[in-house]
Design an enzyme around this catalytic site. Structure first.
Site, PDB file in Angstrom:
ATOM      1  N   HIS A 194      -7.331  -0.786   5.981  1.00 30.81           N
ATOM      2  CA  HIS A 194      -6.446  -0.091   6.049  1.00 30.81           C
ATOM      3  C   HIS A 194      -6.127   1.480   5.301  1.00 30.81           C
ATOM      4  O   HIS A 194      -6.179   2.441   5.796  1.00 30.81           O
ATOM      5  CB  HIS A 194      -5.050  -0.849   6.539  1.00 30.81           C
ATOM      6  N   HIS A 254       4.923  -5.378  10.316  1.00 31.86           N
ATOM      7  CA  HIS A 254       4.887  -4.701  11.860  1.00 31.86           C
ATOM      8  C   HIS A 254       5.069  -4.794  13.215  1.00 31.86           C
ATOM      9  O   HIS A 254       4.624  -5.695  13.073  1.00 31.86           O
ATOM     10  CB  HIS A 254       4.498  -3.441  12.544  1.00 31.86           C
ATOM     11  N   HIS A 272       1.056   3.893   1.852  1.00 31.62           N
ATOM     12  CA  HIS A 272       2.194   4.913   2.980  1.00 31.62           C
ATOM     13  C   HIS A 272       3.466   4.733   3.002  1.00 31.62           C
ATOM     14  O   HIS A 272       3.992   3.979   2.388  1.00 31.62           O
ATOM     15  CB  HIS A 272       1.313   3.827   4.504  1.00 31.62           C
ATOM     16  N   ASP A 319       5.832   4.654   4.794  1.00 31.84           N
ATOM     17  CA  ASP A 319       6.859   3.672   5.470  1.00 31.84           C
ATOM     18  C   ASP A 319       6.801   2.524   4.626  1.00 31.84           C
ATOM     19  O   ASP A 319       7.090   1.311   5.332  1.00 31.84           O
ATOM     20  CB  ASP A 319       6.442   2.898   7.378  1.00 31.84           C
ATOM     21  N   HIS A 320       5.994   1.979   4.444  1.00 31.45           N
ATOM     22  CA  HIS A 320       6.347   0.701   2.402  1.00 31.45           C
ATOM     23  C   HIS A 320       6.341   1.443   1.828  1.00 31.45           C
ATOM     24  O   HIS A 320       6.824   0.199   1.192  1.00 31.45           O
ATOM     25  CB  HIS A 320       4.329   0.310   2.851  1.00 31.45           C
ATOM     26  N   HIS A 338       0.369  -1.428  -0.490  1.00 33.27           N
ATOM     27  CA  HIS A 338       0.056   0.139  -0.284  1.00 33.27           C
ATOM     28  C   HIS A 338       0.654   1.057  -0.055  1.00 33.27           C
ATOM     29  O   HIS A 338       2.186   1.238  -0.193  1.00 33.27           O
ATOM     30  CB  HIS A 338      -1.411   0.100   1.306  1.00 33.27           C
ATOM     31  N   ASP A 361      -0.056  -3.720   5.742  1.00 34.92           N
ATOM     32  CA  ASP A 361      -0.384  -3.444   7.259  1.00 34.92           C
ATOM     33  C   ASP A 361      -1.863  -4.280   7.076  1.00 34.92           C
ATOM     34  O   ASP A 361      -3.076  -3.502   8.067  1.00 34.92           O
ATOM     35  CB  ASP A 361      -0.453  -2.556   6.824  1.00 34.92           C
TER      36      ASP A 361
HETATM   37 FE    FE Z   1       2.705   0.662   8.255  1.00 32.45          FE
HETATM   38 ZN    ZN Z   2       0.067   1.251   6.200  1.00 32.63          ZN
END
Ligand code: FE
Ligand code: ZN
Length: 242
Positions: free
Chosen positions: A113, A170, A57, A59-60, A55, A132
């Protein structure tokens, strides 16, 4: 054969490096950062063929641009996220399959998410890279999708073979476990799992991957019978202070 390497980054993210030994092709799943991935590739003597994003985001996908520039790899991500994930080379949607050399992944759409979240199921390797969507004893927060969408998404994962190993993005396990215990305090499997998880965390060990069978026995989100029940549990978790 598919070799899987886990790279812990930031405070609690996991990046995965997948190496298909038959073809020597390599993919990275959700590179939050580029540098730790380049270091791992170097240490293993591998060159990067693909980035797989679950996805949009940061942090990905944070490492995407640098990794693509340095390695000339291709970016594989949801077609519907083409406005939010730059430079997608291979757009995918529900039911598509993706080949990493001789390893085949089925793409499962898991809105919730985010809208456009996808997961990669490598059936023969018994491995699910779920970003996530599903966490150990938990699930992703609802940033874009509805509770109904997330409940449907989790139900698609719940019916995969129970020996599937789940590689989420995570290390949220311990905190999730305290919440799960708060709503299911008599669950013996959950209590035993949490004891083990606490030991692992005290030793600085990863609790990921884990099996779908463990989740079915201990994850309150995965076991919600209706989306309304799911919505209620999700809301309680959002307000949960450990
Ligand atoms: Fe994440
Ligand atoms: Zn995420």
């Amino acid at each position: 054969m598919l070799n899987i390497h886990q790279i812990p980054v930031l405070s609690d993210n996991y990046i995965y490096l997948l190496h298909d030994t038959d073809s020597n092709q390599t993919a990275v799943v959700d590179p939050a950062l580029a540098e730790p991935v380049l270091e791992k590739l170097n240490a293993l003597g591998l060159s990067l063929t693909y980035i797989l994003n679950t996805h949009h985001h940061s942090d990905h996908i944070g490492g995407n641009a640098t990794l693509k520039k340095v390695t000339a790899c291709q970016i594989v991500a949801a077609e519907s996220d083409h406005n939010r994930i730059p430079q997608i080379d291979i757009p995918l949607k529900e039911g598509d399959s993706f080949q990493l050399g001789s390893a085949t992944a089925t793409v499962i759409a898991t809105d919730g998410h985010t809208l456009g979240h996808i997961v990669f199921w490598f059936k023969a390797a018994n491995a699910l890279f779920c970003g996530d969507t599903l966490f150990a004893m938990g699930c992703g927060r609802l940033f874009e999708g509805s509770a109904e969408q997330m409940w449907h998404s989790l139900n698609k994962l719940a019916v995969l073979p129970s020996n599937t190993q789940i590689y989420c993005a995570h290390e949220y396990t311990e905190n999730n476990g305290y919440f799960a215990l708060s709503i299911d305090p008599k669950n013996a499997d959950l209590k035993a799992r949490m004891q083990h998880v606490k030991q692992q965390r005290q030793q600085g060990l990863a609790t990921v991957p884990f099996s779908l069978a463990e989740e079915l026995a201990t994850n309150p989100f995965l076991n919600a019978k209706t989306y309304l029940e799911f919505a209620e549990i999700r809301q309680q978790k959002d307000n949960f202070v450990n």
